[in-house]
Design a protein around this motif. Structure first.
Motif, mmCIF file in Angstrom:
data_model
loop_
_atom_site.group_PDB
_atom_site.id
_atom_site.type_symbol
_atom_site.label_atom_id
_atom_site.label_comp_id
_atom_site.label_asym_id
_atom_site.label_seq_id
_atom_site.Cartn_x
_atom_site.Cartn_y
_atom_site.Cartn_z
ATOM 1 N N ASN A 167 58.055 -9.977 40.256
ATOM 2 C CA ASN A 167 56.232 -10.883 40.534
ATOM 3 C C ASN A 167 55.237 -9.657 40.600
ATOM 4 O OD1 ASN A 167 54.111 -12.453 40.537
ATOM 5 N ND2 ASN A 167 55.966 -13.962 42.023
ATOM 6 N N VAL A 172 53.067 -10.696 41.298
ATOM 7 C CA VAL A 172 51.655 -11.046 42.449
ATOM 8 C C VAL A 172 52.473 -9.952 44.058
ATOM 9 C CG1 VAL A 172 51.021 -13.129 44.716
ATOM 10 C CG2 VAL A 172 51.122 -13.618 42.179
ATOM 11 N N ARG A 230 48.062 -16.062 48.987
ATOM 12 C CA ARG A 230 49.455 -15.454 47.863
ATOM 13 C C ARG A 230 49.685 -16.806 46.663
ATOM 14 N NH1 ARG A 230 54.119 -12.762 47.789
ATOM 15 N NH2 ARG A 230 55.180 -13.687 45.719
ATOM 16 N N THR A 287 49.010 -16.512 42.565
ATOM 17 C CA THR A 287 50.217 -17.472 42.230
ATOM 18 C C THR A 287 49.653 -18.832 40.732
ATOM 19 O OG1 THR A 287 51.314 -16.856 43.391
ATOM 20 C CG2 THR A 287 52.330 -18.189 41.736
ATOM 21 N N GLN A 288 48.368 -19.136 41.423
ATOM 22 C CA GLN A 288 47.853 -19.926 40.755
ATOM 23 C C GLN A 288 47.013 -19.654 39.789
ATOM 24 O OE1 GLN A 288 45.492 -23.194 42.307
ATOM 25 N NE2 GLN A 288 45.953 -24.841 41.534
ATOM 26 N N LEU A 316 51.451 -18.655 37.154
ATOM 27 C CA LEU A 316 53.225 -18.224 37.330
ATOM 28 C C LEU A 316 53.618 -19.343 38.485
ATOM 29 C CD1 LEU A 316 52.431 -14.343 37.921
ATOM 30 C CD2 LEU A 316 53.669 -16.103 35.616
ATOM 31 N N ASP A 317 52.467 -20.172 38.837
ATOM 32 C CA ASP A 317 52.993 -21.664 39.760
ATOM 33 C C ASP A 317 53.694 -22.496 39.425
ATOM 34 O OD1 ASP A 317 50.514 -22.316 38.364
ATOM 35 O OD2 ASP A 317 50.086 -23.442 39.860
#
Lengths: 546, 305
Positions: free
Chosen positions: B32, B34, B47, B51-52, B56-57
């Motif tokens: 990932n 992140v 985190r 991610t949002q 990628l959420d």
């Protein structure tokens, strides 16, 4: 007679012109070329870059609200020359240096600081602390041109450190008026900052070019006229470029130090940039209660079995040192460094006889099976070698180590969620050098944290509860002496739990061509040179001592 | 011929869809982004926020649907790391790779073809074995190692050539040798076997009976016919060079699409990785299609089959 007077007048004019000419024309010449393995996102917009990239190349042209202590490492004056906390602990006031300007001539004021912090917290920001800043910063108020007040939702003692490039990139100060005038898109193409170097060109995947400002700068007046940061991913090529003079300085790993030194290059090391550690996962969980690693003394015995001096000598080529306790360094704020240095020298000694004795006393005279995940962040391959070396040392005291190597991409997801693949395991890990220990401790030990090494919400025993209490007290403690005592207690808790055990304190390494640059000193704890370039002299100005 | 081209185009589209699907899901197995963008002490809150922000959420199937929807409209996404349209990043760097390829092919042909002819003419002799050794070395020698070796000798020790980076004509020499060495071996082997086959042909015997000189027979009649399979493999070699440039470009700090691929993998830049592989696939499929069409045009048996 007339010709004589004209001659004298011409000479006088020449002297006056020379004296008033920009510094660049007189003192700044040549190009400083630095080869580095990564330029991160290679963007000049601070809200789109992480910490390492910011410190490597954005630092060159942007100043940070809070800066460095150049002598000791850690936090020091930056755009703000001083800062103070309100008596209730809920507001920090930053006092800016007078006379700072951006590269387009605009004055740097408190409005720019407010704008920059709000931009870092804004919706398009990729800043790693954006969410934390949104939660903790209530309001940013401009008091006057040189004073800005940051009000927080709760006492945030660590806020100045979080806005220092010694720790994080979020303190970078951007030009409000310019960005509002040209828009974000144009700003990213033609960025301006207030640092000692001005942006010239950004060639994706290849290089970033800067030129020195011609006026004096509080960070130091660059000795070179131009600065080129080259992206050269392959280490052998970087070293070759330094040897041929195509680059003056290149970042290298410990594996390359000896060959670089033998090739006649100066090898420069930056102290206190990281700690190599090993840690135990989920030792407090019910399903691990019968495991040997659930016992504190067994974990201590595993530390005693490690010959750190051997690891430093053979894996790090002697360019590393015995560590302080977890995530602490000589420059850590509010920390009794001398006391802990003595403690560490004793606690992290090599004593395999005692290690075996402890194992026998704990009922493991014949050893036990230990699962060990060996991993390394990209660019730190030597960590895998350290992991392999310590696994071998554990084998010598009778521990049967099942060593499994993980690429970082597959290891990192295992930390999250229920940590099913890691509970009951030991693993390699590392921590970067930064002066504010509490943040790192919170990330490792808080029951709400991702790693939660002392306990989670369902299993927070004595040490875990003590940590939570200490950490909360630290967040709001205004008295420096009490804060130091609390930090020391927090460090003690973690150190005595032996769940996270430092192996060595590592350094950052550079190969230097002494014919291309003069002698310079890096900043302790910062591997990157973004805040150092302006202080690097030309070779004729300060030759290297043989 | 039109039906043949239409059929090959359809096959290309199906292949491309398969490549895109595989790349999308396999890319996400590597980790990932992140994890690389956040420090060790990042809070779960930071985190989740990042991610949002990176999109990628959502569930991976939802992300795939978004990817397909955009790709149909020609949008291959935005690079997570560079904040630039991924296709734009690819086309920015493509010319840097394309300037290396013709020189590498030229080197491969200029050395490989004569070596292949010589080896065929002296079959079983010392020369043949020597050429065979060159071929084995060229194929077996890792380009990574060869590149570093060349830098060490010609840049560091002799000081004749620059160690790396894109620049003037001298900057091309070492990367072209590194890329071209594999091709020398490839061209040599193919030329040798084609020459041996052609030299046994009836028309060659006839040419000799007619009293043509050995030079004319070999270099005019034999080589001209032996070059047909060599030229058809040209497309394969270009494809190999486009994908194989990763190592050469990394060693020589050459800012081409090979390096871009490497960076996309290292930084888990999914949109960029997807775009690079899809666009490379289109490039290679186009070249192969072009070669196939040319071959079908030259040899009607191919399109009839």
């Amino acid at each position: 007679m007339f010709r004589h007077i004209a001659g004298v007048a011409t000479l006088a004019v020449a002297v006056v012109v020379a004296a008033t000419m920009p510094l660049q024309a007189q003192d700044q010449k040549g190009t400083l070329v630095f080869a580095v393995e990564s330029l991160g996102a290679q963007t000049l917009d601070p809200i789109l870059e992480g910490r390492p990239g910011n410190a490597v190349y954005q630092a060159v042209m942007y100043d940070s609200l809070v800066g460095f202590n150049l002598e000791k490492g850690g936090v020091g004056p930056g755009v703000a020359e001083r800062w103070e906390l309100s008596p209730d602990g809920l507001a920090w006031t930053f006092y800016l240096r007078p006379g700072q300007t951006f590269h387009n001539g605009d004055k740097l004021t408190a409005e720019d600081v407010k704008f920059s912090l709000e931009r870092q917290m804004g919706p398009g920001s990729l800043a790693s602390a954006a969410a934390s800043m949104r939660r903790t910063i209530k309001n940013i108020e401009v008091i006057d041109d040189l004073t800005v007040k940051v009000q927080t939702t709760s006492p945030q003692i660590g806020l100045p450190a979080g806005l220092s490039r010694a720790v994080a990139p979020e303190g970078a100060v951007m030009p409000k008026a310019y960005i509002e005038k040209v828009g974000e898109e144009e700003f990213r193409k033609k960025p301006i900052g207030s640092g000692p170097w001005k942006f010239v060109r950004n060639v994706a995947g290849d290089r970033i070019e800067f030129t020195a400002v011609t006026t004096p700068h509080w960070r130091g007046r660059p000795h070179f006229k131009d600065l080129v940061l080259l992206l050269v991913p392959e280490e052998s090529t970087r070293v070759a470029m330094v040897r041929t003079g195509e680059a003056a300085i290149a970042s290298i790993g410990p594996e390359t130090m000896l060959s670089a030194s033998r090739a006649g290059l100066e090898v420069l090391s930056v102290p206190g940039t990281m700690q190599a550690i090993f840690q135990f996962w989920g030792t407090y969980k019910p399903e691990v209660k019968d495991s040997p690693i659930a016992k504190v003394r067994v974990r201590q015995a595993l530390s005693l079995a490690i010959d750190r001096k051997q690891v430093i000598e053979h894996v790090m080529n002697g360019k590393a040192r015995l560590p302080y306790p977890f995530a602490t360094f000589a420059y850590t704020d509010y920390f009794s460094a001398e006391r802990w240095e003595k403690w560490a020298a004793e606690a992290y000694r090599y004593d395999p006889v005692l290690a075996k004795k402890i194992l026998a006393e704990e009922g493991y005279a014949g050893g036990f099976e230990l699962k060990f995940a060996n991993t390394a962040l990209p660019g730190t391959q030597y960590m895998v070698d350290i992991g392999t070396a310590i696994a071998d040392m554990w084998t010598k005291i009778g521990v049967k180590v099942t060593l499994k190597h993980y690429e970082w991409g597959s290891f990192a997801p295992m930390e999250r969620g229920d940590q099913a693949g890691l509970v009951g395991w030991a693993s390699m890990y590392r921590t970067a050098g930064r002066p504010d220990a509490p943040w790192r401790y919170d990330g490792a030990f808080s029951p709400e944290s991702i790693q939660r090494l002392l306990g989670d919400k369902d299993n927070c025993q004595e040490a875990c509860q003590d940590f939570v209490k200490t950490y909360r007290a630290l967040l709001s403690e205004l008295d420096k002496t009490k804060r130091t005592a609390l930090t020391d207690h927090m460090v003690e808790l973690a150190a005595n739990s032996w769940t996270v055990v430092p192996i060595l304190e590592g350094m950052g390494y550079y190969a230097v061509n002494t014919k291309k640059v003069g002698q310079f000193a890096p900043i302790a704890g910062r591997h990157e040179l973004g805040d150092v370039f302006e202080r690097i002299p030309r070779p004729e100005e300060k030759p290297w001592k043989k | 011929m039109k039906r043949y081209i239409a059929r090959r185009l359809m096959q290309g589209v199906v292949l491309l869809c398969m490549v895109a699907t595989i790349v999308f899901f396999l890319g996400r197995l590597t980790g990932n982004p992140v994890d690389l963008m956040l420090p060790e002490d990042a809070t779960p809150e930071d985190r989740a926020a990042l991610t949002q922000t990176l999109g990628l959420d959502g569930p991976i199937t939802e992300q795939f649907a978004i990817f397909v929807g955009k790709a149909i409209h020609g949008d291959l996404g935005t690079s997570i790391r560079m904040k630039q349209p991924a296709a734009e990043a690819f086309f920015d760097r493509l010319p840097n790779t394309l300037v290396l390829i013709p020189w590498a092919i030229l080197l491969g042909m200029m050395l490989g073809i004569p070596l292949g002819v010589v080896a065929a003419l002296h079959r079983g002799s010392f020369l043949d074995r020597a050429a065979g050794t060159v071929a084995v070395l060229g194929i077996a020698m890792p380009s990574f190692w060869l590149g570093i070796l060349l830098i060490f000798v010609f840049s560091v020790e002799l000081g004749w050539l620059p160690s790396g980076r894109m620049g003037g004509p001298t900057h091309y020499i070492l990367p072209v040798i590194t890329l071209g060495t594999f091709l020398v071996a490839g061209f040599m082997r193919i030329t040798r076997s084609a020459m041996l086959e052609v030299m046994e042909s009836e028309f060659v015997k006839l040419a000799r009976i007619k009293g043509l000189s050995e030079g004319v027979v070999i270099w005019k009649h034999c080589l001209r016919n032996a070059l047909i399979p060599v030229l058809t493999l040209w497309g394969v070699f270009v494809g190999n060079l486009i994908t194989g440039a990763i190592v050469t470009e990394t060693v020589f700090a050459w800012p081409g699409i090979g390096r871009l691929t490497y960076e996309a993998v290292i930084y888990r830049d999914f949109p960029l990785l997807q775009a690079v592989i899809i666009l490379k696939s289109i490039l290679i499929l186009s070249i192969n299609l072009g070669v196939d069409i040319l071959y079908a045009y030259v040899d009607p048996r191919i399109r009839l089959a």
